[in-house]
Design an enzyme around this catalytic site. Structure first.
Site, PDB file in Angstrom:
ATOM      1  N   ASP A 290       0.870  -1.179   0.000  1.00  0.00           N
ATOM      2  CA  ASP A 290       0.000   0.000   0.000  1.00  0.00           C
ATOM      3  C   ASP A 290       0.911   1.234   0.000  1.00  0.00           C
ATOM      4  O   ASP A 290       2.118   1.157   0.214  1.00  0.00           O
ATOM      5  CB  ASP A 290      -0.971  -0.018   1.197  1.00  0.00           C
ATOM      6  CG  ASP A 290      -2.209   0.849   0.923  1.00  0.00           C
ATOM      7  OD1 ASP A 290      -2.155   1.723   0.040  1.00  0.00           O
ATOM      8  OD2 ASP A 290      -3.235   0.669   1.612  1.00  0.00           O
TER       9      ASP A 290
HETATM   10  C1  NOJ Z   1      -4.041   3.873   0.042  1.00  0.00           C
HETATM   11  C2  NOJ Z   1      -5.240   3.006   0.254  1.00  0.00           C
HETATM   12  O1  NOJ Z   1      -5.152   2.379   1.510  1.00  0.00           O
HETATM   13  C3  NOJ Z   1      -5.421   1.936  -0.804  1.00  0.00           C
HETATM   14  O2  NOJ Z   1      -6.662   1.328  -0.612  1.00  0.00           O
HETATM   15  C4  NOJ Z   1      -5.304   2.515  -2.171  1.00  0.00           C
HETATM   16  O3  NOJ Z   1      -5.492   1.508  -3.131  1.00  0.00           O
HETATM   17  C5  NOJ Z   1      -3.927   3.156  -2.322  1.00  0.00           C
HETATM   18  N1  NOJ Z   1      -3.798   4.213  -1.341  1.00  0.00           N
HETATM   19  C6  NOJ Z   1      -3.684   3.715  -3.721  1.00  0.00           C
HETATM   20  O4  NOJ Z   1      -4.464   4.824  -3.934  1.00  0.00           O
END
Ligand code: NOJ
Length: 733
Positions: A290
């Site tokens: 993430d």
């Molecule tokens: C953070 C989020 O937790 C995740 O769900 C998302 O896919 C990513 N950012 C990318 O935007």
């Protein structure tokens, strides 16, 4: 020796024809097997090229085809992936051209983004979609979303989110399918199949990404990004269930989560990422961290610096580093210091390339450029958005048949801060949705009732704050109307990422508006648009009817209007429990048994939630017969058929979802009080009856897992439970 002109000509001819026949590298041969192409390409790559593949950059929102030149120059042509915030395929193509032509080996970039509940056609948020209990419809919505996404230059969505979530203070409950592991598995699989289609290389397929692997939904106290204390037993019983199902269904990628699982962060967790995912489940795609999750290992207290963070995440099994450049900066040194090996790098690169080959990116790197009018909001996607919005709405209360509105209603009061809303009803993660495509509640109601009724509007109040200056107008509007439709809710940024709340109650001003309207003596229909279960302890007694519409997307207005008029019979059922008060959390249907059932519960509030998982009303009534089993005892290897007859005893056709649970009252490991194992939704005409059937496969449906995911089936008594009727049967050795 002097060479004759003929000899020289022949040599030249030979050279020319030889040059023309230079064999294409194997990896460029679209007919060669993917594995051979991966192997060939990896064998040709240098270290720098390999490490670039393990990194993901972000590409800004405001870029357009005319001004991306400079941005592109700052980006290495060999980068593995980009988060592409845009939607212009020409921009993607320009970037892709740079990668194809300027990188030594012509490796295409993988373009990813968060397409969570639709692209331009915005569908209801995922928790709403789950209320439909219609996985085929959810799958179709994902297929439609994939097409819009692919035609916008994006090959990969960071969806579905299959984090089992039982604390509605956590804002991300809106992004998943609720509190039950099986429901998350079923809807997760439906989404993966919808996005990925039959083959990843099909023109409109995109790769799915299961997130957030794993245990993110258990964040302590519902606080986002926090610690999750999950025993291995719960990990397997609850949180791994949807992941295992979706990996088996072929999900191309996973995202490693932000949370720390009982001391070992999910993004540095060798057990979940390698031992289970890669070795046991044989997943051969890749894991992306993430956003900054690798560098955050420092904040989480398991890495002293960025180098150690890179080492821990890489060794654990995270192949791609989202955005924070930690791999780019540190993997070469870690290799030189022999802390990681070239074989490990090759393995990670191979996994990423495998997904690119499977997507057909090497053979078709560019996106066909078609007009937005052909790309977005096609009649079929809008129809699915309307149907899914309708099926996601849940009738929570309907005293004295307030709904559907009777033909004697001639004046309708439309009151509340959500009536004309075009933004919040899109929900979070809808950045490609456009307000001009949103049908408001008011527009939906006006086209449904405009010819037969007068609609009187007053806003009443804002979503928050203390301004009561609109109350008098709202009361006046209510007084001249036969019924009051009051539409309340949450701002879209109150749920989603980093949107935890300490209470599930709506702001006091909204509650006060309803109290004021109730005092007029008019029937009050409460419409709720929100991203999480709400605390309705004060509002529920004030309303004659309540419809939960979640954040329904672009087509919520006519879906709701259809429910209010009776054109649509509501069929949504909750996939998550609505506590009576926030203090009841955690409360979910599949809790374990207490040692003193009924005791030990809070003394100052009631024990029961307001609405349990599975709750929802209809305009018709269903009566259940006695469930029948094909046998009262079976061997472990035999199947058992459970059946129940359901009659539509009301006056209109309606869809009924039958939930089949099992319960094991005595087991080596204490089991949840009941566990959902199957569900089915069918339309039943008024006066008709139908039989629902559940084929029990003992190993699949009755077994339990130990703390390492091994399944066991014990002989003994079990119950199958349907509509609160329990039928006992026995499993013999
Ligand atoms: C953070 C989020 O937790 C995740 O769900 C998302 O896919 C990513 N950012 C990318 O935007």
């Amino acid at each position: 020796m002097k060479k004759s002109p003929l000899f020289l000509f022949l040599i030249l001819l030979l050279q020319v024809s030889y040059a023309g026949n230079i064999p294409k590298p194997l990896y460029k041969d679209s007919k060669a097997p993917v594995e051979s192409r991966v192997k060939d390409l990896v064998s040709r790559m240098n270290l720098e090229e390999k490490i670039l593949q393990l990194n993901q950059y972000i590409f800004g929102e405001n870029d357009n085809v005319n001004n991306i030149g400079e941005t592109v120059k700052t980006m290495p042509s060999g980068i593995g992936s980009l988060i592409f915030f845009g939607s212009d395929p020409a921009v993607r193509n320009q970037i892709q051209k740079y990668a194809m032509e300027k990188s030594r080996l012509g490796i295409p970039i993988l373009f990813g983004n968060d397409v969570i509940h639709g692209f331009r056609t915005v569908y209801p948020i995922s928790i709403g979609q789950a209320c439909s209990w219609n996985p085929d419809l959810v799958s179709k919505a994902c297929t439609m979303a994939a097409k819009e996404t692919k035609l916008s230059g994006i090959d990969w969505t960071f969806s579905p989110m299959i984090d089992v979530a039982r604390d509605a203070r956590w804002g991300r409950v809106s992004e998943g399918y609720g509190e039950d592991p099986y429901a998350n598995a079923v809807f997760g699989v439906a989404s993966v199949k919808g996005y990925q289609g039959n083959k990843l290389s099909d023109p409109y397929s995109i790769a799915a990404c299961l997130k957030h692997y794993v245990g993110y939904g258990e964040s302590e106290g519902g606080r986002d990004y926090h610690y999750s204390d999950i025993s291995r037993q719960s990990l397997w019983e609850t949180y791994m269930v949807p992941y295992e199902a979706c990996v088996k269904a072929g999900a191309a990628t996973l995202m490693s989560a932000f949370n720390d699982i009982s001391g070992v962060p999910a993004s540095a967790n060798h057990y979940t990422l390698t031992e289970i995912l890669k070795k046991r489940w044989k997943h051969d795609g890749f894991v992306v961290s993430d956003w900054d999750a690798v560098s955050q290992l420092i904040n989480q207290g398991v890495a002293a610096d960025r180098k150690e963070a890179a080492l821990k995440a890489f060794k654990a099994g995270v192949e791609m580093d989202m955005k924070d450049n930690v791999y780019l900066e540190n993997l070469p040194t870690l290799l030189a210091e022999k802390k990681i090996t070239m074989a490990e790098i090759d393995e990670a690169v191979g996994r990423i390339l495998r997904v690119k080959f499977r997507l057909g990116l090497f053979d078709h790197p560019y996106t066909p450029v078609v007009a937005e009018s052909e790309r977005y909001l096609q009649p079929e996607s809008k129809a699915i958005a309307g149907k899914l919005a309708a099926e996601s709405m849940v009738l929570l209360k309907n005293n004295g048949k307030t709904l559907p509105l009777s033909s004697s209603v001639k004046q309708i009061a439309l009151i509340g801060p959500m009536i004309n809303d075009k933004i919040n009803i899109l929900g979070s993660w809808a950045h490609h949705g456009k307000i001009e495509n949103v049908e408001t509640i008011s527009e939906g109601l006006r086209s449904e009732f405009g010819n037969s009724c007068v609609l009187n509007y007053a806003k009443g109040c804002d979503l928050e704050g203390n301004d009561e200056s609109g109350f008098d107008e709202a009361v006046a509007v209510a007084q001249k109307s036969d019924v009051v439709i009051v539409c309340l809710g949450e701002k879209r940024e109150w749920s989603g990422e980093n949107a935890s709340r300490s209470t599930l109650a709506l702001p006091a001003i909204q509650e006060k508006l309803v109290q004021t309207l109730k005092n007029t003596g008019k029937p009050v229909v409460l419409i709720l648009s929100n991203g999480r279960p709400l605390e309705l302890v004060r509002l529920e007694p004030l309303a004659d009817a309540i419809v939960e519409i979640w954040q329904p997307g672009i087509a919520g207005g006519s879906a709701l209007a259809g429910i209010l008029s009776g054109r649509i019979n509501p069929s949504g059922r909750l996939p998550i429990t609505f506590p009576l008060t926030t203090g009841q959390i955690p409360i979910y249907y599949n809790m374990r048994q207490s040692s003193r059932p009924g005791l030990g519960i809070y003394q100052d509030i009631p024990t029961e939630p307001l609405y349990w998982f599975g709750y929802g009303l209809s305009y018709t009534t269903f009566s259940y017969g006695t469930p029948k089993l094909s046998a009262t005892k079976i061997k472990k290897t035999e199947k058992l058929i459970a059946e129940v007859e359901v009659n539509n005893t009301g006056l209109v056709s309606g869809a009924e979802t039958v939930f089949w649970y099992i319960s094991d009252p005595a087991c080596s490991i204490s089991r949840p009080m009941k566990e959902l194992k199957y569900f089915e939704k069918k339309e039943i005409a008024s006066g008709a009856k139908t039989v629902y059937r559940f084929e029990i496969n003992p190993m699949r449906d009755l077994s339990y897992t130990d703390a390492n995911g091994k399944r066991f089936l014990e002989a003994g008594d079990y119950y199958v439970i349907v509509n609160n009727q329990r039928v006992k049967f026995k499993i013999e050795e």
